[in-house]
Design an enzyme around this catalytic site. Structure first.
Site, PDB file in Angstrom:
ATOM      1  N   PHE A 125      73.689  70.048  79.090  1.00 14.19           N
ATOM      2  CA  PHE A 125      74.140  71.316  79.671  1.00 14.19           C
ATOM      3  C   PHE A 125      74.738  71.066  81.066  1.00 14.19           C
ATOM      4  CE2 PHE A 125      73.475  75.479  81.673  1.00 14.19           C
ATOM      5  CZ  PHE A 125      73.921  76.325  80.672  1.00 14.19           C
ATOM      6  N   ASP A 202      64.569  69.146  79.230  1.00 15.47           N
ATOM      7  CA  ASP A 202      65.029  70.524  79.392  1.00 15.47           C
ATOM      8  C   ASP A 202      64.758  71.249  78.075  1.00 15.47           C
ATOM      9  OD1 ASP A 202      66.532  72.899  79.423  1.00 15.47           O
ATOM     10  OD2 ASP A 202      67.930  72.073  80.894  1.00 15.47           O
ATOM     11  N   TYR A 227      64.381  83.501  79.689  1.00 13.34           N
ATOM     12  CA  TYR A 227      65.171  84.669  79.263  1.00 13.34           C
ATOM     13  C   TYR A 227      65.859  84.453  77.917  1.00 13.34           C
ATOM     14  CZ  TYR A 227      68.691  81.862  81.748  1.00 13.34           C
ATOM     15  OH  TYR A 227      69.476  80.835  82.191  1.00 13.34           O
ATOM     16  N   LYS A 228      65.681  83.261  77.322  1.00 12.45           N
ATOM     17  CA  LYS A 228      66.301  82.986  76.022  1.00 12.45           C
ATOM     18  C   LYS A 228      65.308  83.377  74.925  1.00 12.45           C
ATOM     19  CE  LYS A 228      69.566  79.813  78.064  1.00 12.45           C
ATOM     20  NZ  LYS A 228      69.950  78.452  78.442  1.00 12.45           N
ATOM     21  N   ARG A 376      79.113  79.974  68.234  1.00 11.81           N
ATOM     22  CA  ARG A 376      77.689  79.645  68.225  1.00 11.81           C
ATOM     23  C   ARG A 376      76.890  80.863  67.789  1.00 11.81           C
ATOM     24  NH1 ARG A 376      74.487  77.737  73.598  1.00 11.81           N
ATOM     25  NH2 ARG A 376      74.615  79.977  73.931  1.00 11.81           N
TER      26      ARG A 376
HETATM   27  C1  LIG Z   1      70.550  78.207  79.716  1.00 14.62           C
HETATM   28  C2  LIG Z   1      70.346  76.806  80.192  1.00 14.62           C
HETATM   29  C3  LIG Z   1      70.158  76.534  81.555  1.00 14.62           C
HETATM   30  C4  LIG Z   1      70.285  77.656  82.543  1.00 14.62           C
HETATM   31  O1  LIG Z   1      69.890  77.366  83.830  1.00 14.62           O
HETATM   32  P1  LIG Z   1      69.756  78.575  84.873  1.00 14.62           P
HETATM   33  O2  LIG Z   1      69.330  77.934  86.113  1.00 14.62           O
HETATM   34  O3  LIG Z   1      68.779  79.550  84.295  1.00 14.62           O
HETATM   35  O4  LIG Z   1      71.098  79.229  84.994  1.00 14.62           O
HETATM   36  C5  LIG Z   1      69.879  75.224  81.922  1.00 14.62           C
HETATM   37  N1  LIG Z   1      69.816  74.230  80.997  1.00 14.62           N
HETATM   38  C6  LIG Z   1      70.017  74.478  79.679  1.00 14.62           C
HETATM   39  C7  LIG Z   1      69.925  73.374  78.684  1.00 14.62           C
HETATM   40  C8  LIG Z   1      70.304  75.762  79.251  1.00 14.62           C
HETATM   41  O5  LIG Z   1      70.520  76.007  77.966  1.00 14.62           O
END
Ligand SMILES: *Cc1c(COP(=O)(O)O)cnc(C)c1O
Length: 404
Positions: A125, A202, A227-228, A376
């Site tokens: 990411f 992660d 939040y996911k 997706r």
């Molecule tokens: C959604 C996501 C993030 C988001 O990071 P934020 O700090 O909440 O914006 C980070 N890493 C991965 C793999 C994600 O899918």
């Protein structure tokens, strides 16, 4: 999606009725983005309103002593038990995933002095890659990149051929945000450890949808969003896990008062608290931690393995239907075909998917688009029905036909 057309797979789904517990689930909108922002549970609105009236409004500043200050560690322990396979005392809630990535990566590289490399894959990411690049620059380290198949992810053989005596830290996603590749976390963790490195997972796209066993896998460090698949609401704070064996030695760079030994001593200098609280920096986002508690208890009552079973059924159905309906239109699967190698979403590629996504949003069908050409479909297990998948994929086909 009306009662008269109950999908045969919904009719036999033991978790079908949980969908009714989410706000908006009875509308015709097709939601394929619960992996980006989960729907709210209906109980969360009243919980938040009650908090405003009774705790914030009623207890006022006394709330900090009575309950709020320890909430990040309490919810962290609940999350550890229900979702992460982590014994108490190793998980806390706070900051964003991005900030926690920074704190844990800095802590990890400081714990491996003399080692000069951070290993990360090119398809990780963006925020993970950017934070790692910033730390490499700040600390005079080198990023060692792993090149991956974008429809898959990091395999044990790819990692084995990359790590070595210079590796300080390996940073990996458990489920790849684009392809949904489900990494073999225990095997990859062991490979990093054999090289003498620490590993940071992660869990943003796995926590709440794929079973995780951080203690059993011997993981050092982990972070993830709430939040996911944990339905904490937009911007709800993230979580971090630090294995107990590292808690007395690792220190993080944002030395705030609430991570210090005795915050209310207001002393002249910082000394880190014992335990996971040393990874806290400032005042916790109490309001942002309310809704996630509802989802954690729901997952606890359903059981994460039942959640995973439904997730596999949903993604398998989306793949077979997608390939039969969209395949003839030139769409190709860009996610692992094997359920054991796949997380909770499915990506289909076609050069027109950006336009298709825009057309679908207009029609209340909400997937998201990921370059290059990826549609997706995030299928949040407890809030998505098979009828919704069928209806949504039918509309993808219509959109593609009218654009082609
Ligand atoms: C959604 C996501 C993030 C988001 O990071 P934020 O700090 O909440 O914006 C980070 N890493 C991965 C793999 C994600 O899918």
């Amino acid at each position: 999606m009306t009662e008269s057309t109950t999908h045969p797979l919904d009719a036999v789904d033991p978790l079908a009725s949980y969908r009714d517990r989410f706000v908006g689930a009875s509308s015709d909108l097709v939601y394929f983005d619960g992996n980006s922002l989960g729907r709210p549970l209906s109980v969360s609105g009243p919980r938040i309103a009650r908090f405003v009236e009774e705790e914030w409004g009623g207890r006022l500043i006394r709330g900090w002593d009575e309950r709020w200050m320890s909430l990040p560690q309490e919810i962290g322990d609940d999350l550890g038990r229900v979702v992460l396979g982590a014994a108490p005392g190793q998980t806390t809630i706070g900051d964003s995933t991005t900030v926690l990535l920074y704190k844990l990566m800095r802590a990890a590289v400081a714990a491996r002095p003399g080692r000069t490399e951070i290993v990360i894959d090119r398809d990780n990411f963006p925020t993970d890659r950017y934070v790692a690049a910033g730390i490499a620059e700040e600390c005079g380290l080198t990023l060692r990149w792993i090149d991956v198949d974008p429809a898959a992810g990091v395999t044990p053989s790819l990692l084995s051929s990359t790590v070595g005596p210079a590796t300080a830290l390996v940073v990996l996603s458990h489920v790849a945000y684009r392809s949904a590749w489900l990494a073999d976390a225990p095997a990859l963790t062991a490979i990093a450890h054999e090289a003498g490195a620490l590993v940071l997972w992660d869990l943003c796209h796995s926590a709440g949808s794929v079973p995780v066993s951080l203690d059993e896998w011997g993981v050092d460090l982990a972070v993830g969003c709430t939040y996911k698949y944990l339905n904490g609401g937009p911007g709800s704070p993230a979580f971090c896990y630090v294995a107990s064996r590292h808690l007395s030695s690792l220190t993080q760079p944002i030395q705030g008062w609430l991570g210090s030994v005795d915050p209310f001593l207001m002393g002249p200098s910082y000394a880190p608290a014992a335990g996971i609280r040393r990874f806290v920096s400032g005042t916790p986002a109490v309001v942002g931690m309310l809704a996630m508690q509802d989802m954690i208890s729901l997952i606890e009552s359903v059981g994460i393995s039942a959640v995973r079973e439904k997730s596999i059924a949903l993604t398998s159905y989306a793949i077979s239907l997608g390939e039969s309906v969209l395949g003839p239109l030139g769409v190709v699967l860009a996610s692992p075909r094997s359920a054991a190698e796949r997380g909770g979403h499915v990506t289909f590629n076609h050069p027109l998917m950006r336009e298709v996504t825009a057309a679908l949003w207009e029609r209340d069908v909400i997937p998201d688009y990921r370059d290059p050409g990826g549609l997706r479909l995030g299928l949040s297990p407890l809030s998505t029905s098979f009828a919704e998948v069928e209806h949504g994929i039918g509309l993808v086909a219509e959109a593609l036909e009218s654009l082609a």
